[in-house]
Scaffold this motif. Structure first.
Motif: not given
Length: 857
Positions: A245-269
């Protein structure tokens, strides 16, 4: 020296120097020189300030739009920049890896391809360098001395796996592989405890790297299929190693904050797929605080993804997966969002309700929240934040709205269909509470939820019938109870296979509803009854009010079900006492009209207590209570087949009715005369004891006479109907045929017909002539009763009494004067000539005329 180098090479973005190959060569030389200076030093040679300038120098290189350079040249420049970062990291043990990578993280999601490529490549090589350094230190039995948040780092590489540029995808694949190596070195317990196969994962990542390197994203079905396959495989590999959990929580947070807002559609997907895969597989390990935070981030992300359907779907699936692991936490947090619900919250509830394993759970949770939460809470006053005011509590209101959203989904509607009675009754109870509080904006929200729930669960004919009543009825403060009653009716008949064809002959009644045929109770009717009956005795007034509205319909649709009939009647009787609120008593009394639809044998035992309850409310100070009691009694008397049921209490009925003959309220007077007229009709039909009724009719005859000139048209009309019934009674009582014929002739005159205006003078003249001639023994009784109306406040009553006395004097035989107390009548008439006593000139004039009629004697 380092500062001098940084100064003389004009790589700054504000510099006017062109981004030529020459400037790039100078920049690369600067990288090499600074790296050499750092590498050959035995201790960290530069201060934090200069170190920051070096990083800025590298960032400016990354962000420069270089021209006329080959890919090989650019790659070499990137490697030199990477070497410089690596040297800084190697020769400064205190520098965390996170610090070294931080400047490049945001550039990895840049809209510019060159920036993404350079940043991703630098990050990948820096992580590789860190891996090598940690391996060396561990091989020498030294501490790793590497501070790195592998989840954050990995969260930046994963979206680039689906970048539009093959070179970036390759660099990202290497970065993922390197980061997994680093995680295995820094957190071996995570790998050991979960039996992770690091080499197998790396082999799969290498295989994926080869696939993405040759992937042509041309929008074809085969290309999209390959993208989906690679993304799912990547997700599986990440989930298999990031189990702590201490490792995958930062991963989830990063995906939420940056990954979902990625300028490229496939990258966000890609970010979405990895994210919901991790939540599905590892969400149970999230602490509640982290789960709540992730839920809030997911909800916030819904409004940011725009038209990216794949990303939106990934977010909603993630919310659903998170709710599977932390259902109560997720449900409660969603219910705390303000109403009206935003589009994001509605979609979140839609997503959760679309899962078979969650639809029933979330629906039941919402029902429990509505029923068991505090209805009112203190909130800051919008006009004065330092002050608190009462308002509808947020959670139950939000839950009521959520029930509507749940029923808009197929699986949510299926879940609601299993407990339709509970859903309808819960919303009805809360709708009444919202109306009771009076916040019409929030009432509209609950009314909308009611509509959504019925649209999603009811048969087509049920929806059509409610539409005939009109959906706005639920928002109307004066008619929402009608909406609850009518909806209960149509739900009770839904299983009876009614058709729209049969409804065409049914028109709206006076209240705006439809009198559907009475019926035996269906399964849904019994379900509604079992749910709502306990609320008839609840302390919350609005709950009792809504329950009465439901029971009003249930009483009509429980034919041949004696136990249910008993329960409903008993519950309604319990709400008719003086300890109940007048507005609720009025509704309960009105409901008893529906008891007449049952076979008389089934309701015989309830007629007496129901009639007693109605009579006890005749004189209630609340006019609506008295009106409903009288109206209901009249309807029961006319509809019930066994009139003998009323014989033992007929005198009591007349006494209760008599008290309202003189009521100031026109409706109460009208209903009183309507009931009395019908009692006389029953007497004429020999349904009541003649001797008893003869005494009562003669006792109240004058009251009927003087109200023939009532100031209200509706009352005059009802009095005329009562006189018609009295005419039959008097005809039967007259001893001579001449008397009988005279009475019949009087009431057959055109002005005595119900639709025509009556002439008071003609009527009184005819009546008094007949009375003095054929009922001579009762003349004095009439005169005494008429005199009692001389002091009355209402002009119309005094006028009618004065006129009647005049015609009685006119037609009285001289032989009867001695026993008729004519002197007292004349004195009373003379008193009405005095302007100080009688203020109305017209009455004084009629009094004079009545005295003059003595000349006829």
């Amino acid at each position: 020296l380092i500062e001098t180098i940084l100064t003389v090479v004009p790589v700054s973005l504000t510099s006017k120097a062109p981004s030529t190959p020459g400037l790039l060569r100078h920049t690369v030389l600067a990288f090499k020189a600074i790296a050499a200076l750092i590498r050959t030093s035995q201790t960290p040679p530069i201060s934090d300030d200069v170190q920051g300038k070096v990083i800025t120098f590298i960032l400016q290189f990354v962000q420069r739009a270089w021209v006329d350079i080959t890919a090989e040249t650019e790659k070499d420049a990137v490697l030199q920049a990477t070497t410089l970062v690596q040297n800084q990291l190697q020769h400064n043990a205190k520098m965390p890896l996170d610090t070294a990578l931080a400047p490049f993280l945001s550039l990895s999601t840049s809209v510019k391809e060159a920036e993404r490529f350079r940043a991703t490549l630098i990050m990948s090589h820096v992580v590789q360098c860190a891996v090598e350094r940690v391996q060396t230190r561990l091989a020498n039995s030294e501490e790793a001395h590497c501070t790195a948040t592998v989840g954050t780092i990995l969260g930046r590489f994963l979206p680039r796996f689906m970048d539009t540029t093959p070179a970036i995808r390759t660099a990202a694949a290497e970065g993922v592989s390197n980061t997994i190596d680093l995680a295995a070195l820094l957190h071996p317990e995570m790998m050991v405890d979960n039996g992770a196969d690091i080499q197998g994962v790396k082999a799969e990542i290498d295989s994926l790297k080869k696939r993405v390197a040759v992937l042509v994203k041309d929008g074809t079905a085969s290309a999209d299929k390959e993208v989906a396959s690679v993304t799912k495989s990547l997700c599986s590999q990440v989930v298999s190693v990031m189990t702590d959990q201490p490792r995958f929580t930062p991963l989830l947070e990063t995906l939420l904050e940056a990954g979902l807002n990625d300028p490229q559609d496939d990258a966000a997907s890609c970010s979405c797929v990895v994210m919901h895969g991790m939540i599905r597989g590892l969400g149970n390990k999230l602490p509640e605080a982290e789960a709540k935070k992730n839920l809030e981030s997911l909800v916030a992300a819904i409004s940011k993804v725009g038209n990216r359907d794949q990303s939106l779907n990934g977010i909603l699936v993630s919310i659903r997966n998170l709710a599977k692991h932390h259902n109560l936490l997720c449900f409660n947090r969603l219910l705390k969002y303000p109403t009206p619900h935003s589009d994001a919250i509605i979609k979140a509830f839609h997503s959760i309700a679309s899962d078979t394993s969650l639809s029933t759970v979330v629906l039941q949770h919402c029902l429990d929240t509505v029923l068991n939460s505090q209805l009112i809470e203190d909130v800051p006053d919008p006009k004065n934040s330092s002050k608190l005011v009462k308002d509808l509590a947020q959670s139950p209101l939000s839950a009521a709205c959520a029930i509507g959203w749940i029923c808009q989904t197929a699986k949510g509607a299926d879940a609601a269909c299993q407990i339709r009675g509970a859903v309808f009754c819960t919303l009805s109870l809360y709708l009444a509470a919202a109306h009771d509080f009076g916040n019409m904006e929030k009432v509209a929200l609950v009314a909308a939820a009611m509509k959504h729930s019925i649209d999603g669960t009811a048969a087509e004919i049920t929806v059509d019938r409610i539409e005939r009543v009109g959906w706005p009825v639920f928002k109307d403060p004066a008619r929402f109870l009608l909406g609850i009653t009518e909806t209960t009716k149509v739900l009770c008949r839904e299983e009876l296979l009614d058709s729209n064809e049969s409804d065409r002959s049914i028109t709206k009644n006076a209240k705006g509803g439809f009198d559907l045929p009475a019926s035996e109770p269906t399964g849904l009717a019994i379900e509604i009854a079992q749910f709502i009956l306990p609320y008839m005795n609840k302390p919350i007034k609005s709950h009792r009010r809504a329950s009465i509205a439901c029971c009003t319909a249930l009483l009509r649709h429980c034919v041949d079900e004696k136990r249910l009939l008993q329960s409903v009647v008993t519950a309604l009787l319990g709400r008719c006492g003086t300890d109940e609120s007048p507005i609720l008593r009025a509704d309960a009394l009105d409901a008893f009209q529906n008891i007449a639809v049952h076979p008389y044998a089934d309701i015989q035992g309830y007629v007496s207590p129901v009639v007693s309850s109605l009579l006890s409310n005749f004189g209630d100070p609340d006019v609506t209570v008295a009106e409903n009691a009288m109206y209901t009694l009249y309807n029961l008397m006319t509809i019930l087949p066994e009139k003998s049921q009323f014989a033992p209490i007929i005198v009591n009925i007349i006494l209760k009715t008599k008290a309202l003959f003189e009521s100031r309220n026109r409706v109460l007077r009208m209903e009183a005369y309507r009931i009395f007229g019908y009692v006389v009709q029953l007497t004429n039909e020999d349904q009541l004891d003649q001797i008893t009724m003869s005494e009562q009719i003669h006792l109240h005859l004058v009251t009927i006479l003087v109200h023939a000139e009532d100031s209200v048209l509706e009352v005059r009309q009802v009095v005329k109907d009562a006189l018609q019934s009295i005419s039959v009674f008097l005809t039967n009582e007259a001893k001579s045929q001449e008397g009988k014929d005279a009475i019949v002739a009087m009431f057959e005159k055109p002005h005595m017909q119900p639709s025509n205006k009556m002439s008071l003078d003609d009527f009184m003249n005819d009546f008094c002539e007949i009375w003095t001639k054929f009922f001579a023994g009762r003349v004095n009784d009439i005169l005494v009763s008429l005199l009692s109306y001389f002091p009355k406040e209402r002009d119309c009553l005094r006028m009618a009494a004065v006129v009647a006395c005049g015609y009685m004097l006119k037609h009285m035989p001289p032989a009867d004067m001695a026993r008729a107390n004519v002197e007292q009548v004349c004195n009373a008439l003379m008193a009405h000539l005095n302007p100080s006593r009688e203020k109305t000139a017209e009455i004084r004039e009629r009094a004079a005329k009545s005295i003059g009629m003595m000349c006829c004697l």
